[in-house]
Design a protein around this motif. Structure first.
Motif, PDB file in Angstrom:
ATOM      1  N   LEU A 168     -36.260  85.375-112.018  1.00 25.36           N
ATOM      2  CA  LEU A 168     -35.184  84.466-111.599  1.00 25.36           C
ATOM      3  C   LEU A 168     -34.742  84.710-110.162  1.00 25.36           C
ATOM      4  CD1 LEU A 168     -33.022  84.543-114.845  1.00 25.36           C
ATOM      5  CD2 LEU A 168     -34.553  82.719-114.065  1.00 25.36           C
ATOM      6  N   PHE A 180     -36.891  89.529-116.246  1.00 28.47           N
ATOM      7  CA  PHE A 180     -36.153  88.293-116.034  1.00 28.47           C
ATOM      8  C   PHE A 180     -35.459  88.273-114.681  1.00 28.47           C
ATOM      9  CE2 PHE A 180     -35.610  87.109-120.778  1.00 28.47           C
ATOM     10  CZ  PHE A 180     -36.885  86.589-120.787  1.00 28.47           C
ATOM     11  N   ASP A 235     -33.007  87.257-126.921  1.00 31.39           N
ATOM     12  CA  ASP A 235     -32.804  86.346-125.807  1.00 31.39           C
ATOM     13  C   ASP A 235     -33.620  85.086-126.079  1.00 31.39           C
ATOM     14  OD1 ASP A 235     -33.060  85.010-123.245  1.00 31.39           O
ATOM     15  OD2 ASP A 235     -32.322  86.864-122.354  1.00 31.39           O
ATOM     16  N   MET A 236     -32.968  83.950-126.092  1.00 28.07           N
ATOM     17  CA  MET A 236     -33.662  82.701-126.435  1.00 28.07           C
ATOM     18  C   MET A 236     -34.773  82.350-125.452  1.00 28.07           C
ATOM     19  SD  MET A 236     -30.479  80.444-127.882  1.00 28.07           S
ATOM     20  CE  MET A 236     -31.492  79.020-128.173  1.00 28.07           C
ATOM     21  N   SER A 237     -34.727  82.893-124.251  1.00 28.19           N
ATOM     22  CA  SER A 237     -35.763  82.585-123.270  1.00 28.19           C
ATOM     23  C   SER A 237     -36.944  83.554-123.342  1.00 28.19           C
ATOM     24  CB  SER A 237     -35.176  82.574-121.864  1.00 28.19           C
ATOM     25  OG  SER A 237     -34.627  83.829-121.556  1.00 28.19           O
ATOM     26  N   ALA A 238     -36.842  84.555-124.214  1.00 27.57           N
ATOM     27  CA  ALA A 238     -37.934  85.524-124.399  1.00 27.57           C
ATOM     28  C   ALA A 238     -38.795  85.087-125.581  1.00 27.57           C
ATOM     29  CB  ALA A 238     -37.364  86.917-124.649  1.00 27.57           C
ATOM     30  N   GLU A 258     -37.616  88.914-129.953  1.00 28.24           N
ATOM     31  CA  GLU A 258     -36.542  89.876-129.723  1.00 28.24           C
ATOM     32  C   GLU A 258     -37.126  91.227-129.328  1.00 28.24           C
ATOM     33  OE1 GLU A 258     -35.841  91.252-134.346  1.00 28.24           O
ATOM     34  OE2 GLU A 258     -34.603  89.665-133.528  1.00 28.24           O
TER      35      GLU A 258
END
Length: 75
Positions: free
Chosen positions: A70, A66, A46-49, A52
């Motif tokens: 959110l 998340f 996940d690019m926001s983590a 990986e």
């Protein structure tokens, strides 16, 4: 080299798009359902983590974090 497809998604009676919409298309996200849909060797990037995660339990934890951050309603 291309990766071999994950068994669970290729053997599922529904298409990938339908599966993804059922897991992420609503107002809430069921981290357990997402983890259950993953193969045992899943690598979730996940690019926001920060990095990986590997394995369904790590995916479950990441989705829960998340969803809370959110302000989604985790189930």
């Amino acid at each position: 080299t291309p990766r071999a497809p994950h068994t669970r998604l290729t053997e599922a009676p529904i298409g990938c798009e339908v599966l993804l919409r059922s897991l992420f298309g609503g107002a809430s996200v069921d981290a357990d359902a997402v983890a259950a849909a993953c193969s045992p060797s899943v690598v979730w990037d996940d690019m926001s983590a920060p990095s990986e995660v590997v394995g369904p339990s790590a995916v479950r934890e990441l989705i829960s974090i998340f969803a809370t951050a959110l302000l989604c309603t985790p189930i």
